[in-house]
Design an enzyme around this catalytic site. Sequence first.
Site, PDB file in Angstrom:
ATOM      1  CG  HIS A  18      -1.953  -0.976   1.505  1.00 24.55           C
ATOM      2  ND1 HIS A  18      -1.961  -1.954   2.483  1.00 24.55           N
ATOM      3  CD2 HIS A  18      -2.883  -1.631   0.431  1.00 24.55           C
ATOM      4  CE1 HIS A  18      -2.993  -2.716   2.103  1.00 24.55           C
ATOM      5  NE2 HIS A  18      -3.584  -2.488   1.183  1.00 24.55           N
ATOM      6  CE  LYS A  42     -19.894  -9.037   6.311  1.00 22.96           C
ATOM      7  NZ  LYS A  42     -19.170  -8.926   5.322  1.00 22.96           N
ATOM      8  NE  ARG A  92      -2.210  -7.979  -4.402  1.00 27.11           N
ATOM      9  CZ  ARG A  92      -2.908  -8.289  -3.367  1.00 27.11           C
ATOM     10  NH1 ARG A  92      -2.376  -8.301  -2.028  1.00 27.11           N
ATOM     11  NH2 ARG A  92      -4.156  -8.442  -3.277  1.00 27.11           N
ATOM     12  CB  SER A 130      -4.071  -6.585   4.734  1.00 22.29           C
ATOM     13  OG  SER A 130      -3.722  -5.326   4.389  1.00 22.29           O
TER      14      SER A 130
END
Length: 164
Positions: A18, A42, A92, A130
Amino acid sequence: MKRLAVYPGSFDPMTNGHVDLVRRSLQVFDQVIAAVAYNPHKDSAWFTPDERVAMIRETFAAEKRVLADKFSGLLVDYAVGRGASVIIRGLRAVADFEYEFQMTMMNRHLRPQVETIFMMTGETHFYTSSRLVKEVASLGGNVAGLVPDAVLPRLLERARRHRP
Ligand code: PNS
């Protein structure tokens, strides 16, 4: 006129992939808002939206052209509300394409005036995400160099709670 872009993501947490994307964006835009998306109903994230914003702010403390913010609701509405007509997303591997394509088309349907621009992540970060960084950290693997300094100690602390 200032060229402003929104770089949205879960940023749970921000990785060096990032960071790489933000730096690339600054070559094209005057100001970039790294916008943490969260769902108040959520959210299975490891970090609260405020923690994620704080890590981004710390990482870019010396770069005044990077702003960090959080939002819930539609990304395109957030972008328009901030006066940004460009959304930046990183690509990516090929695997990212399908998901990104769907999101871009839906966002275009919702707000045709908001354009999505893709940038390729630097090759050192092609495998960084992540999700993987959290998985590796929770299993005791080495994640140094994959996340910014502002993230590493917090990630290791949080990983102890998520150890299987
Ligand atoms: O880093 P991520 O998790 O790949 O980012 C996904 C994100 C935050 C860009 C996407 O989930 C999003 O835009 N969320 C906001 C809600 C929204 O606008 N949903 C419709 C998207 S088509």
